[in-house]
Structure formats: C-alpha cells, structure tokens
Design a protein around this motif. Structure first.
Motif, PDB file in Angstrom:
ATOM      1  N   ALA A 213       0.827  -1.209   0.000  1.00 16.54           N
ATOM      2  CA  ALA A 213       0.000   0.000   0.000  1.00 16.54           C
ATOM      3  C   ALA A 213       0.860   1.258   0.000  1.00 16.54           C
ATOM      4  CB  ALA A 213      -0.928  -0.006   1.213  1.00 16.54           C
ATOM      5  N   ALA A 214       1.912   1.261   0.795  1.00 15.22           N
ATOM      6  CA  ALA A 214       2.793   2.431   0.834  1.00 15.22           C
ATOM      7  C   ALA A 214       3.477   2.640  -0.512  1.00 15.22           C
ATOM      8  CB  ALA A 214       3.829   2.271   1.944  1.00 15.22           C
ATOM      9  N   GLN A 215       3.890   1.552  -1.142  1.00 13.87           N
ATOM     10  CA  GLN A 215       4.487   1.662  -2.480  1.00 13.87           C
ATOM     11  C   GLN A 215       3.533   2.344  -3.456  1.00 13.87           C
ATOM     12  OE1 GLN A 215       5.610  -2.768  -2.746  1.00 13.87           O
ATOM     13  NE2 GLN A 215       6.984  -1.774  -4.189  1.00 13.87           N
ATOM     14  N   VAL A 216       2.272   1.896  -3.457  1.00  8.93           N
ATOM     15  CA  VAL A 216       1.288   2.439  -4.387  1.00  8.93           C
ATOM     16  C   VAL A 216       0.966   3.889  -4.045  1.00  8.93           C
ATOM     17  CG1 VAL A 216      -1.115   2.274  -5.142  1.00  8.93           C
ATOM     18  CG2 VAL A 216       0.281   0.223  -5.015  1.00  8.93           C
ATOM     19  N   ALA A 217       0.831   4.187  -2.760  1.00  7.73           N
ATOM     20  CA  ALA A 217       0.466   5.544  -2.361  1.00  7.73           C
ATOM     21  C   ALA A 217       1.467   6.569  -2.891  1.00  7.73           C
ATOM     22  CB  ALA A 217       0.370   5.633  -0.835  1.00  7.73           C
ATOM     23  N   ILE A 218       2.752   6.270  -2.758  1.00  2.13           N
ATOM     24  CA  ILE A 218       3.758   7.248  -3.187  1.00  2.13           C
ATOM     25  C   ILE A 218       4.091   7.120  -4.670  1.00  2.13           C
ATOM     26  CG2 ILE A 218       4.794   7.568  -0.919  1.00  2.13           C
ATOM     27  CD1 ILE A 218       6.977   5.578  -1.742  1.00  2.13           C
ATOM     28  N   GLY A 219       3.738   5.972  -5.296  1.00  6.04           N
ATOM     29  CA  GLY A 219       4.129   5.740  -6.688  1.00  6.04           C
ATOM     30  C   GLY A 219       2.985   5.727  -7.685  1.00  6.04           C
ATOM     31  N   ALA A 220       1.741   6.021  -7.262  1.00 10.73           N
ATOM     32  CA  ALA A 220       0.579   5.943  -8.154  1.00 10.73           C
ATOM     33  C   ALA A 220       0.796   6.783  -9.408  1.00 10.73           C
ATOM     34  CB  ALA A 220      -0.679   6.400  -7.413  1.00 10.73           C
ATOM     35  N   ASN A 221       0.357   6.245 -10.568  1.00  9.16           N
ATOM     36  CA  ASN A 221       0.626   6.920 -11.839  1.00  9.16           C
ATOM     37  C   ASN A 221      -0.391   6.516 -12.906  1.00  9.16           C
ATOM     38  OD1 ASN A 221       2.151   8.690 -13.445  1.00  9.16           O
ATOM     39  ND2 ASN A 221       3.474   7.054 -14.205  1.00  9.16           N
ATOM     40  N   SER A 222      -1.622   6.164 -12.482  1.00  8.80           N
ATOM     41  CA  SER A 222      -2.609   5.631 -13.438  1.00  8.80           C
ATOM     42  C   SER A 222      -4.013   6.152 -13.149  1.00  8.80           C
ATOM     43  CB  SER A 222      -2.622   4.095 -13.371  1.00  8.80           C
ATOM     44  OG  SER A 222      -1.331   3.550 -13.321  1.00  8.80           O
ATOM     45  N   PRO A 223      -4.245   7.473 -13.231  1.00  9.35           N
ATOM     46  CA  PRO A 223      -5.557   7.982 -12.823  1.00  9.35           C
ATOM     47  C   PRO A 223      -6.644   7.959 -13.898  1.00  9.35           C
ATOM     48  CG  PRO A 223      -4.079   9.804 -13.285  1.00  9.35           C
ATOM     49  CD  PRO A 223      -3.272   8.549 -13.471  1.00  9.35           C
ATOM     50  N   PHE A 224      -6.270   7.681 -15.161  1.00  8.23           N
ATOM     51  CA  PHE A 224      -7.250   7.778 -16.250  1.00  8.23           C
ATOM     52  C   PHE A 224      -7.402   6.471 -17.010  1.00  8.23           C
ATOM     53  CE2 PHE A 224      -5.465  12.130 -15.909  1.00  8.23           C
ATOM     54  CZ  PHE A 224      -6.638  12.805 -15.614  1.00  8.23           C
ATOM     55  N   LEU A 225      -8.613   6.215 -17.476  1.00  5.54           N
ATOM     56  CA  LEU A 225      -8.883   5.120 -18.407  1.00  5.54           C
ATOM     57  C   LEU A 225     -10.116   5.473 -19.227  1.00  5.54           C
ATOM     58  CD1 LEU A 225      -8.285   2.239 -19.465  1.00  5.54           C
ATOM     59  CD2 LEU A 225      -9.896   1.383 -17.740  1.00  5.54           C
ATOM     60  N   PHE A 226      -9.983   5.329 -20.549  1.00 10.77           N
ATOM     61  CA  PHE A 226     -11.095   5.577 -21.480  1.00 10.77           C
ATOM     62  C   PHE A 226     -11.722   6.956 -21.249  1.00 10.77           C
ATOM     63  CE2 PHE A 226     -12.013   0.701 -21.534  1.00 10.77           C
ATOM     64  CZ  PHE A 226     -10.848   0.495 -22.255  1.00 10.77           C
ATOM     65  N   ALA A 351      12.323   1.630  -6.498  1.00 14.23           N
ATOM     66  CA  ALA A 351      13.028   0.361  -6.273  1.00 14.23           C
ATOM     67  C   ALA A 351      13.882   0.434  -5.008  1.00 14.23           C
ATOM     68  CB  ALA A 351      13.896   0.024  -7.481  1.00 14.23           C
ATOM     69  N   ALA A 352      14.611   1.523  -4.827  1.00 20.92           N
ATOM     70  CA  ALA A 352      15.460   1.668  -3.641  1.00 20.92           C
ATOM     71  C   ALA A 352      14.615   1.630  -2.370  1.00 20.92           C
ATOM     72  CB  ALA A 352      16.249   2.977  -3.719  1.00 20.92           C
ATOM     73  N   PHE A 353      13.486   2.315  -2.397  1.00 25.53           N
ATOM     74  CA  PHE A 353      12.577   2.310  -1.238  1.00 25.53           C
ATOM     75  C   PHE A 353      12.107   0.884  -0.948  1.00 25.53           C
ATOM     76  CE2 PHE A 353       8.135   2.541   0.316  1.00 25.53           C
ATOM     77  CZ  PHE A 353       8.340   3.207   1.513  1.00 25.53           C
ATOM     78  N   TYR A 354      11.689   0.161  -1.988  1.00 24.86           N
ATOM     79  CA  TYR A 354      11.176  -1.203  -1.803  1.00 24.86           C
ATOM     80  C   TYR A 354      12.252  -2.129  -1.233  1.00 24.86           C
ATOM     81  CZ  TYR A 354       9.875  -5.973  -3.090  1.00 24.86           C
ATOM     82  OH  TYR A 354       9.625  -7.327  -3.072  1.00 24.86           O
ATOM     83  N   TYR A 355      13.408  -2.173  -1.883  1.00 30.14           N
ATOM     84  CA  TYR A 355      14.437  -3.117  -1.430  1.00 30.14           C
ATOM     85  C   TYR A 355      14.932  -2.769  -0.026  1.00 30.14           C
ATOM     86  CZ  TYR A 355      14.636  -5.069  -6.143  1.00 30.14           C
ATOM     87  OH  TYR A 355      14.317  -5.691  -7.337  1.00 30.14           O
ATOM     88  N   GLY A 356      14.974  -1.485   0.292  1.00 28.30           N
ATOM     89  CA  GLY A 356      15.400  -1.103   1.634  1.00 28.30           C
ATOM     90  C   GLY A 356      14.400  -1.478   2.704  1.00 28.30           C
ATOM     91  N   VAL A 357      13.119  -1.138   2.491  1.00 23.57           N
ATOM     92  CA  VAL A 357      12.106  -1.417   3.515  1.00 23.57           C
ATOM     93  C   VAL A 357      11.907  -2.919   3.686  1.00 23.57           C
ATOM     94  CG1 VAL A 357       9.717  -1.076   4.220  1.00 23.57           C
ATOM     95  CG2 VAL A 357      10.936   0.782   3.132  1.00 23.57           C
ATOM     96  N   VAL A 358      11.871  -3.651   2.574  1.00 23.36           N
ATOM     97  CA  VAL A 358      11.671  -5.103   2.668  1.00 23.36           C
ATOM     98  C   VAL A 358      12.789  -5.748   3.486  1.00 23.36           C
ATOM     99  CG1 VAL A 358      11.857  -7.210   1.282  1.00 23.36           C
ATOM    100  CG2 VAL A 358      10.179  -5.485   0.681  1.00 23.36           C
ATOM    101  N   ARG A 359      14.026  -5.332   3.248  1.00 20.64           N
ATOM    102  CA  ARG A 359      15.148  -5.900   4.002  1.00 20.64           C
ATOM    103  C   ARG A 359      14.993  -5.589   5.494  1.00 20.64           C
ATOM    104  NH1 ARG A 359      20.718  -7.579   3.575  1.00 20.64           N
ATOM    105  NH2 ARG A 359      21.260  -8.053   5.740  1.00 20.64           N
ATOM    106  N   ALA A 360      14.680  -4.340   5.814  1.00 21.74           N
ATOM    107  CA  ALA A 360      14.580  -3.955   7.228  1.00 21.74           C
ATOM    108  C   ALA A 360      13.429  -4.670   7.926  1.00 21.74           C
ATOM    109  CB  ALA A 360      14.407  -2.440   7.336  1.00 21.74           C
ATOM    110  N   LEU A 361      12.275  -4.753   7.271  1.00 18.29           N
ATOM    111  CA  LEU A 361      11.124  -5.416   7.898  1.00 18.29           C
ATOM    112  C   LEU A 361      11.355  -6.919   8.046  1.00 18.29           C
ATOM    113  CD1 LEU A 361       8.033  -3.638   6.273  1.00 18.29           C
ATOM    114  CD2 LEU A 361       9.017  -3.266   8.542  1.00 18.29           C
ATOM    115  N   ALA A 362      11.994  -7.530   7.052  1.00 22.75           N
ATOM    116  CA  ALA A 362      12.260  -8.977   7.132  1.00 22.75           C
ATOM    117  C   ALA A 362      13.265  -9.303   8.230  1.00 22.75           C
ATOM    118  CB  ALA A 362      12.769  -9.490   5.778  1.00 22.75           C
TER     119      ALA A 362
END
Length: 505
Positions: A213-226, A351-362
């Motif tokens: 959810a945090a990834q999507v919140a800061i990285g959202a990029n798809s507000p339109f369709l049709f 990517a840096a945010f993801y790999y960093g947070v995943v490592r710390a949480l794991a």
C-alpha cells in the motif's frame, strides 16, 4: 507469463493430465525444499518495465513488431497488446552504487529504443495507463501476434463464458464491457525481483505484502482510463476485472479472482504454489516431457515447467517465482504493484525504497505482520490504489497497548518507512550517496504530496480550465508528460499545467 507457448487445440483430457503433472511438480518443489537444494544467498535483484508506444500526438501506436525489429535486442520483448513493449534489465547484486548503475543502464536502453521507435513515427512512454487509450484500442485484434497471448485470451474468455464487465467507481465512474482480455494491456507496470533463500522467502514476501500500500500511495501513476478519471492507481481494479474468469454467480460464492492480493500471511514459498493448485483451474494445460520426480531421483534439477506456467496465470501482486540459473534452482519474490514511470529516476527511487524497507522489515525480531492483520494490509492496498498520495492507512501502533491506528500514508512513509529503508539499504551494503539520492526523491514526493497520478490529474484539470475538451486535455496532458519524462527530472519537480504558447513576432 513469458514462457514460450504454442497455440493448438486443447482436449478435455489435457486438463486432467496437466493437473497430475502439477501435483508431481509440487511434490518435486517440496523435495527440493526439504533437501535444501536451492541457491545460497546472492543478494540479486532484477527489473522489468512495461512500456507504451505513442505517436507525436500522444495516441497509442499499434506497431510493437516493427519497433522490436528495429531495436533488435533480446532485452526488449513483446507484451500483451501491439502498443506495448517490455524491457528487462539483467540481474544485479544489491550493494555499492547498484541504483546508479541501474539508472544508467535503463536510460541508455530507453533512449536507444526511443530513437528506434522514432524511425517509424512512434516513441516510448513509461506510464501506468496511457490516458489517450480508447475502448476501440483495447480489442482482441490489437493483441500482439504471439501464440501465448491468443491462447491465454481464448482460455480466459472460455472460462468466463460471457463478456468482461469493467466497473470502476472513482473520481468518476467507468462502466463498460469487453469481449476479450485486451483491456489488461492498458496496465503497464514495473516488476521488481529479489532472489531469496527458502528460509527467507516467507519473511520477504510478508514484508512486501505489508508495504504494498505504501508503495502504491507514493508511486501511483494511473488515474485515467477511457477518458474517465478513476482511482489514483487504476491498474489493480482494471487488471482484476479484465482477467476475471468468474461470472457473477461464482463471485457471489466467494470464488477467488485470478488477480488478487491474497488472504493470509505465509510461512513458506510452498504455501503459495500449493494455493495456486488448490484454488485455480489451469488455463494453459500444456505439458512437457519432463518427469520431475525421476529427474530428482537421478540427482538432477527439474524445470517444473507446468508449475511455472500455471504460476504465470495467477496474478498475485507479490508473486513467487521458481527459476534455474547455472543449473541451480532458486526462488524469487516478484513485486508487481508499481506502475511504470514517470521517469527513470522515479522508477529507481521506488526500487530503492522497496528493497530497503523489505530488508529492514524482514530482519525485524517482531515483524510487522505479527501486529498487522492481513485484512488490514489488503484494505490498505485498496485505499492506496483509490486515493494515492492522499490515502490513509492502518499501521501497528508503537508501545505496549498494541493494535493499529489510521495514519496518513505520507506520514507513515516519511516518519517510519524511510528510516527503515535507509537501514535496509545499509544492510545490503548500498553506498550512502546512492541511498540518499534515491530515498531523497521519495521524501520530496511526501513533502510535496506529489506523484505521477496527482500531476496528471492537476494538469488535466488546468487544461480543462483553459477551455480544452476532455479529449484534447487528455492528449495535451499525455504529450506534456512525455516531454517531461524524456527530460528526466523526477516528477515532484514537474510544473503543473501546460506550457504557455510562445508568442510569434
């Protein structure tokens, strides 16, 4: 689902035989895990990005075959529709200046592909959903001319037995039907791979689910369709509905969709592959000649082809991957939640945010998934897709009383997850210069409450205020996005709105 598939007539008996082969593969995987046959830790990451082909007018161009012929590189492949491409970056070891190296490789690859596309009056765009796509663009006749896509479409359509319903209620509402899975092609994403040992797999997958959810919140990029403004990240509801093999009656019975977040934390990679067999009928019951158990008995490494193919037709947002490299099996977590774009810098920062947070949480002694109900993680994901940078998420409270509290996504990221990402990247051995540069991009997005989706929406509304029609405003927003994307400065620095025309004379 990148396996080479040859389309042909499928017989009724094929599914039964395939199901048996799947069970053999699952037993083979269980034995490989029990015998500790998997690769040792290598800290390897991988990156794939799906791309759009657009013309100078910002409209989609159905010509991936011609563009790929000119690119002539194995790093680029077809994707589902003729306006899609995919670029694959070779695996890198996590550490040092890895993110700068990834950024340089990606810029070089995309610039080359863009030049080649320009030869046929097209260009490359990284964006979650191309705002100028029309319903007439997303039809079966525009699927790429590749056997596996044709067969996959035929099998999903047959399983559903009726038109697909797209119904997304966001800022505006979209309600329409499709006769094929072609609308799925609107969704272009970034896929982040992390090779892990079996012992670490569950912790990494659980961590990835918790922060999706945090990834999507800061990285959202798809507000339109049709032509409609929907969710800030409209890919997940669109992908779910456009691949949904369930008619309404099966949905009412609680049958799981083929695109899903999941329903529980796991304790092993085996859990996910076993769920795939238990819940999902095969869509592509195509068998190879391998007897996986005999291969194991002889001391070899089975390809587990049927298991791999079946796994490719279950669309988890964090997917388990079984692979073989240099004759040794390995497991990867494939993170699929992020949209493509807006710029190379933004992609690498994500990517840096993801790999960093995943490592710390794991690595945590009291993991977040022991304190966050899975249902809350799933609800967080929906909220982030719907509201993007303005989402509010449930997160475990600090202190002895426990429980969860609702918090702004930007505050969660800035105050809690970014320090974790910093610690995680340090644990990987990433250079401080790389760490600070790319995590700084995430911090600035939070500070300015700006991401690709918020920029697109604000620029579109400015264009409407200037008197442009909806269609013209979407096209102008797309052209401006493309221009800024190729300039390369991260999206939080982009000026909102369209540039003023230069007066003549």
């Amino acid at each position: 689902m990148g396996e080479k598939v040859v389309a042909g007539q499928l017989e009724l008996s094929d599914r039964r035989y395939y199901r048996g082969k799947l069970r053999q593969c699952l037993t083979g995987l269980e034995r490989l895990l029990a015998e500790k046959r998997f690769d040792r830790p290598k800290n390897l990451l991988g990156l794939e990005i799906e791309l759009n082909l657009v013309g100078p007018d910002g409209m989609p161009k159905m010509m991936n075959g011609q563009v790929l012929e000119r690119i002539a590189s194995r790093d680029f492949q077809t994707e589902l529709a003729m306006f899609n491409l995919e670029v694959n970056i070779a695996p890198h070891r996590l550490g040092g200046r890895v993110f700068d190296r990834l950024a340089e490789e990606l810029r070089t690859s995309l610039a080359y592909a863009h030049r080649k596309a320009n030869e046929v009056d097209a260009g490359i765009m990284m964006i979650g959903i191309l705002p100028t796509l029309d319903r007439d663009d997303l039809v079966s006749s525009n699927l790429s001319d590749v056997d596996r896509y044709t067969l996959l479409n035929d099998q999903i359509v047959a399983a559903r037995g009726e038109d697909f319903t797209l119904d997304i209620d966001g800022v505006e509402r979209l309600s329409c039907t499709s006769k094929s899975i072609a609308p799925e092609a609107a969704c272009t994403s970034v896929q982040l791979h992390l090779q892990v040992t079996p012992a670490r797999f569950a912790d990494v997958w659980n961590a990835a689910q918790a922060i999706a959810a945090a990834q999507v919140a800061i990285g959202a990029n798809s507000p339109f369709l049709f032509g409609r403004e929907l969710w800030r990240e409209s890919r997940p509801p669109l992908f779910t509905q456009s691949t949904d093999t369930r008619p309404p009656e099966l949905q009412a019975q609680g049958v799981r969709p083929r695109t899903w977040f999941g329903e529980r934390w796991i304790s092993s990679a085996y859990d996910l592959f076993e769920e795939n067999l238990r819940y999902y009928p095969p869509l592509l019951p195509i068998c190879d000649d391998e007897d996986p158990l005999s291969v194991l008995d002889e001391g070899g490494v089975p390809k587990l082809g049927e298991l791999v193919l079946h796994n490719g037709t279950v669309y988890r947002w964090n997917r388990p991957v079984y692979g073989i490299a240099d004759g040794v099996p390995h497991l990867r977590v494939e993170n699929r939640v992020l949209p493509a774009g807006p710029t190379v810098t933004d992609v690498i920062a994500n990517a840096a945010f993801y790999y960093g947070v995943v490592r710390a949480l794991a690595d945590e002694s009291r993991p977040v998934w022991t304190r966050l109900p899975f249902e809350a993680a799933a609800a967080n994901f929906d909220a982030a897709c719907r509201y993007g940078i303005d989402a509010r998420l449930q997160w475990p409270r600090h202190g002895r009383f426990g429980g969860t509290a609702e918090v702004d996504a930007v505050h969660l990221v800035r105050d809690e997850l970014l320090p974790l990402a910093e610690a995680g990247l340090d644990a990987w051995g990433v250079e401080p210069a790389d760490r600070d540069l790319y995590l700084g991009v995430i911090e600035e997005r939070c500070r300015r409450r700006t991401n690709g989706a918020s920029w697109q929406s604000a620029t579109f509304h400015r264009a409407l205020e200037k008197g442009l029609s909806r269609e013209a405003a979407l096209a102008a927003t797309t052209r401006r996005y493309s221009e800024l994307m190729h300039l390369g400065e991260p999206v939080h620095t982009w000026p909102v709105g369209l540039p003023e025309p230069v007066p003549l004379g």
